[in-house]
Design a protein around this motif. Structure first.
Motif, PDB file in Angstrom:
ATOM      1  N   MET A   1      28.429  57.102  44.812  1.00 58.61           N
ATOM      2  CA  MET A   1      29.769  56.533  44.550  1.00 58.61           C
ATOM      3  C   MET A   1      29.929  56.224  43.079  1.00 58.61           C
ATOM      4  SD  MET A   1      31.463  53.135  46.299  1.00 58.61           S
ATOM      5  CE  MET A   1      33.079  52.583  45.797  1.00 58.61           C
ATOM      6  N   LYS A   2      31.064  56.550  42.550  1.00 63.34           N
ATOM      7  CA  LYS A   2      31.295  56.311  41.127  1.00 63.34           C
ATOM      8  C   LYS A   2      31.328  54.818  40.840  1.00 63.34           C
ATOM      9  CE  LYS A   2      35.075  58.710  40.667  1.00 63.34           C
ATOM     10  NZ  LYS A   2      36.254  59.303  40.004  1.00 63.34           N
ATOM     11  N   ARG A   3      30.889  54.452  39.623  1.00 65.10           N
ATOM     12  CA  ARG A   3      30.971  53.067  39.175  1.00 65.10           C
ATOM     13  C   ARG A   3      32.182  52.922  38.263  1.00 65.10           C
ATOM     14  NH1 ARG A   3      25.387  50.796  37.080  1.00 65.10           N
ATOM     15  NH2 ARG A   3      26.631  48.913  37.234  1.00 65.10           N
ATOM     16  N   TYR A   4      32.866  51.791  38.406  1.00 69.13           N
ATOM     17  CA  TYR A   4      34.086  51.561  37.652  1.00 69.13           C
ATOM     18  C   TYR A   4      33.933  50.318  36.808  1.00 69.13           C
ATOM     19  CZ  TYR A   4      35.884  55.076  40.761  1.00 69.13           C
ATOM     20  OH  TYR A   4      36.078  56.245  41.419  1.00 69.13           O
ATOM     21  N   PRO A   5      34.550  50.316  35.635  1.00 66.49           N
ATOM     22  CA  PRO A   5      34.356  49.205  34.692  1.00 66.49           C
ATOM     23  C   PRO A   5      35.050  47.943  35.151  1.00 66.49           C
ATOM     24  CG  PRO A   5      36.029  50.696  33.868  1.00 66.49           C
ATOM     25  CD  PRO A   5      35.474  51.338  35.105  1.00 66.49           C
ATOM     26  N   PHE A   6      34.264  46.918  35.420  1.00 72.42           N
ATOM     27  CA  PHE A   6      34.804  45.601  35.717  1.00 72.42           C
ATOM     28  C   PHE A   6      34.608  44.722  34.501  1.00 72.42           C
ATOM     29  CE2 PHE A   6      33.876  47.520  39.732  1.00 72.42           C
ATOM     30  CZ  PHE A   6      34.984  47.208  40.489  1.00 72.42           C
ATOM     31  N   LEU A   7      35.419  43.687  34.373  1.00 74.71           N
ATOM     32  CA  LEU A   7      35.344  42.819  33.193  1.00 74.71           C
ATOM     33  C   LEU A   7      33.970  42.200  33.082  1.00 74.71           C
ATOM     34  CD1 LEU A   7      38.723  40.930  33.071  1.00 74.71           C
ATOM     35  CD2 LEU A   7      37.882  42.666  31.532  1.00 74.71           C
ATOM     36  N   SER A   8      33.398  42.266  31.899  1.00 79.82           N
ATOM     37  CA  SER A   8      32.105  41.653  31.643  1.00 79.82           C
ATOM     38  C   SER A   8      32.277  40.183  31.311  1.00 79.82           C
ATOM     39  CB  SER A   8      31.417  42.359  30.471  1.00 79.82           C
ATOM     40  OG  SER A   8      30.308  41.634  30.040  1.00 79.82           O
ATOM     41  N   ILE A   9      31.466  39.345  31.941  1.00 83.76           N
ATOM     42  CA  ILE A   9      31.539  37.916  31.654  1.00 83.76           C
ATOM     43  C   ILE A   9      31.166  37.639  30.201  1.00 83.76           C
ATOM     44  CG2 ILE A   9      30.575  35.669  32.248  1.00 83.76           C
ATOM     45  CD1 ILE A   9      32.433  36.891  34.334  1.00 83.76           C
ATOM     46  N   THR A  10      30.240  38.426  29.671  1.00 80.89           N
ATOM     47  CA  THR A  10      29.835  38.189  28.284  1.00 80.89           C
ATOM     48  C   THR A  10      30.968  38.450  27.318  1.00 80.89           C
ATOM     49  OG1 THR A  10      28.960  40.436  28.151  1.00 80.89           O
ATOM     50  CG2 THR A  10      27.419  38.704  28.746  1.00 80.89           C
ATOM     51  N   ASN A  11      31.892  39.352  27.700  1.00 83.96           N
ATOM     52  CA  ASN A  11      33.036  39.603  26.820  1.00 83.96           C
ATOM     53  C   ASN A  11      33.959  38.400  26.747  1.00 83.96           C
ATOM     54  OD1 ASN A  11      32.301  42.181  26.181  1.00 83.96           O
ATOM     55  ND2 ASN A  11      33.484  43.136  27.813  1.00 83.96           N
ATOM     56  N   LEU A  12      33.816  37.485  27.716  1.00 83.79           N
ATOM     57  CA  LEU A  12      34.721  36.338  27.779  1.00 83.79           C
ATOM     58  C   LEU A  12      34.073  35.068  27.236  1.00 83.79           C
ATOM     59  CD1 LEU A  12      36.093  36.954  31.372  1.00 83.79           C
ATOM     60  CD2 LEU A  12      37.112  37.625  29.224  1.00 83.79           C
ATOM     61  N   SER A 203      39.027  38.103  39.091  1.00 82.51           N
ATOM     62  CA  SER A 203      37.632  38.468  39.346  1.00 82.51           C
ATOM     63  C   SER A 203      37.359  38.523  40.845  1.00 82.51           C
ATOM     64  CB  SER A 203      36.699  37.447  38.677  1.00 82.51           C
ATOM     65  OG  SER A 203      35.345  37.740  38.956  1.00 82.51           O
ATOM     66  N   LYS A 204      37.917  37.562  41.573  1.00 84.10           N
ATOM     67  CA  LYS A 204      37.733  37.550  43.033  1.00 84.10           C
ATOM     68  C   LYS A 204      38.400  38.762  43.672  1.00 84.10           C
ATOM     69  CE  LYS A 204      37.867  34.168  46.803  1.00 84.10           C
ATOM     70  NZ  LYS A 204      36.437  33.823  46.746  1.00 84.10           N
ATOM     71  N   LEU A 205      39.619  39.071  43.234  1.00 84.02           N
ATOM     72  CA  LEU A 205      40.352  40.200  43.808  1.00 84.02           C
ATOM     73  C   LEU A 205      39.646  41.527  43.540  1.00 84.02           C
ATOM     74  CD1 LEU A 205      42.880  41.238  45.272  1.00 84.02           C
ATOM     75  CD2 LEU A 205      44.009  41.370  43.035  1.00 84.02           C
ATOM     76  N   ILE A 206      39.189  41.714  42.313  1.00 84.52           N
ATOM     77  CA  ILE A 206      38.511  42.973  41.968  1.00 84.52           C
ATOM     78  C   ILE A 206      37.236  43.136  42.777  1.00 84.52           C
ATOM     79  CG2 ILE A 206      37.390  44.260  40.119  1.00 84.52           C
ATOM     80  CD1 ILE A 206      40.463  44.171  39.970  1.00 84.52           C
ATOM     81  N   GLN A 207      36.521  42.040  43.012  1.00 86.46           N
ATOM     82  CA  GLN A 207      35.319  42.110  43.843  1.00 86.46           C
ATOM     83  C   GLN A 207      35.675  42.497  45.277  1.00 86.46           C
ATOM     84  OE1 GLN A 207      32.084  41.938  42.930  1.00 86.46           O
ATOM     85  NE2 GLN A 207      32.854  41.808  40.823  1.00 86.46           N
ATOM     86  N   LEU A 208      36.784  41.957  45.782  1.00 85.07           N
ATOM     87  CA  LEU A 208      37.210  42.275  47.145  1.00 85.07           C
ATOM     88  C   LEU A 208      37.603  43.744  47.278  1.00 85.07           C
ATOM     89  CD1 LEU A 208      39.284  39.077  47.983  1.00 85.07           C
ATOM     90  CD2 LEU A 208      37.113  39.779  49.027  1.00 85.07           C
ATOM     91  N   PHE A 209      38.108  44.340  46.205  1.00 86.50           N
ATOM     92  CA  PHE A 209      38.475  45.749  46.231  1.00 86.50           C
ATOM     93  C   PHE A 209      37.258  46.651  46.469  1.00 86.50           C
ATOM     94  CE2 PHE A 209      42.580  45.264  43.548  1.00 86.50           C
ATOM     95  CZ  PHE A 209      43.326  45.141  44.712  1.00 86.50           C
ATOM     96  N   LYS A 210      36.072  46.115  46.222  1.00 89.05           N
ATOM     97  CA  LYS A 210      34.854  46.915  46.418  1.00 89.05           C
ATOM     98  C   LYS A 210      34.504  47.044  47.904  1.00 89.05           C
ATOM     99  CE  LYS A 210      32.628  45.517  42.077  1.00 89.05           C
ATOM    100  NZ  LYS A 210      31.433  44.881  41.488  1.00 89.05           N
TER     101      LYS A 210
END
Length: 355
Positions: A1-12, A203-210
């Motif tokens: 399965m392809k991996r998709y870029p999620f926001l990095s906590i370190t970027n924040l 962040s919660k929504l994007i995780q749920l999309f997985k």
């Protein structure tokens, strides 16, 4: 399965303690008790040492704005609250006030104690997106309310201290510089809180999309829509607080991005899962008895499912790439806003309006 870029906590990470870089903190470092010939001499000592702590906090702010490593920011933070503890101890031991009047000293100690508490327990920390997003909604919103309440209480404490300065001046006929309006750091803190809240639910929504749990994703999107509407009201309220509207504009852009994101991705996600459920039923029946439908019809269903799946994940990937770019620009705007508007601190270069 392809991996998709999620926001990095370190970027924040640069948001981590910006809320806690306060409008002003003050110091008073007399080594021994001192008797002052007049109230002006007493207040000038306050002003001199206030500038000392201001410079320390400017250093702390710079380390955040320049995205210094977390360990450096934390080291600076610890040095500041340790210094504040030392200052309070010196005040209690050595500052007997002016002619026994300790109201100004006591107001300062109270503000310092509140600052020390917030710096130590990190109750206003604004970069724990992952930990917060894993909580239940009731707990998430409880924490939102707590942080906003603590923020309001802290800045009201600052205004109380400013009132104490003004009252001291009126009592002894000295015109003391004070600041009784929303300052740049308070404004920045409230803007950062908008950013923080939205990113936790995102962040919660994007995780749920997985995962294939459409009901939970729909529920999260509804909570996020409510927060988006609240955030739009707040940015409209804040828009006239500063001539420089760049940070407010950046938040409005972010809010509208999240609104469009949810309106676009949620239907594609629902369609992908619905078609996926239908396909699994068709697949099971076909494997059990491949005479039920032709190979061509089965392959058509495979293509239909793959199209829905790829459409959703391609849209999600494109969305995340745009979001990362938006976040980077938001951080630049946030840093530039502080750098451009921090000049209000010059009000404190001279404590009084008198030579």
């Amino acid at each position: 399965m392809k991996r998709y870029p999620f926001l990095s906590i370190t970027n924040l990470k640069s948001v981590c303690y910006r809320l806690l870089f306060l409008a002003f903190l003050f110091s008073y470092e007399t080594g021994t008790a001192q008797n002052y010939r007049n109230a002006k001499a007493y207040i000038i000592d306050f002003g001199k040492n206030e500038l000392f702590v201001k410079e320390s906090l400017m250093e702390y702010s710079t380390s955040i704005i320049d995205a210094s490593p977390d360990f450096r920011v934390q080291t600076t933070l610890e040095r500041i609250y340790t210094k504040l503890e030392d200052i309070n101890e010196n005040l209690i031991t050595n500052d007997k006030g002016f002619n026994g009047d300790t109201d100004l000293r006591d107001a300062f100690i109270k503000l310092n104690n509140k600052t020390i508490t917030l710096l130590k327990n990190k109750s206003l920390k604004l970069n724990d997106y992952e930990d917060q997003s894993n909580l239940e909604y009731a707990e998430i919103f409880k924490n939102f309310e707590y942080k906003e309440t603590e923020m309001a209480l802290y800045y009201s404490e600052i205004l109380k201290y400013e009132s104490s300065k003004r009252d001291f001046g009126l009592k002894y006929n000295i015109q003391i510089r004070s600041y009784n309006k929303k300052n740049v750091f308070e404004y920045n803190a409230y803007q950062n809180l908008i950013f923080y809240k939205l990113n936790i639910l995102d962040s919660k929504l994007i995780q749920l999309f997985k995962y294939k749990e459409v009901d939970k994703a729909v529920e999260c999107a509804k909570f996020m829509t409510g927060l988006i509407q609240e955030s739009l009201i707040k940015t409209d309220f804040y828009k006239d607080d500063f001539t420089d509207t760049s940070l407010n504009d950046a938040n409005v852009e972010l809010i509208n991005f999240f609104l469009k994101q949810n309106e676009t991705l949620l239907p594609l996600y629902q369609e992908y899962l619905l078609i996926g459920e239908d396909f699994q039923k068709i697949k099971a029946k076909f494997l059990e008895n491949n005479t039920i439908m032709s190979i061509e019809d089965y392959n058509s269903e495979v293509k239909r499912y793959n199209k829905a799946k790829n459409t959703f994940f391609d849209a999600l990937q494109e969305n995340q790439i745009m979001k990362i770019d938006l976040m980077k620009r938001w951080f630049v705007t946030n840093s530039l806003f502080l750098k451009k508007n921090i000049e209000f601190e010059n009000l404190y270069e001279k404590f009084t309006n008198q030579d």
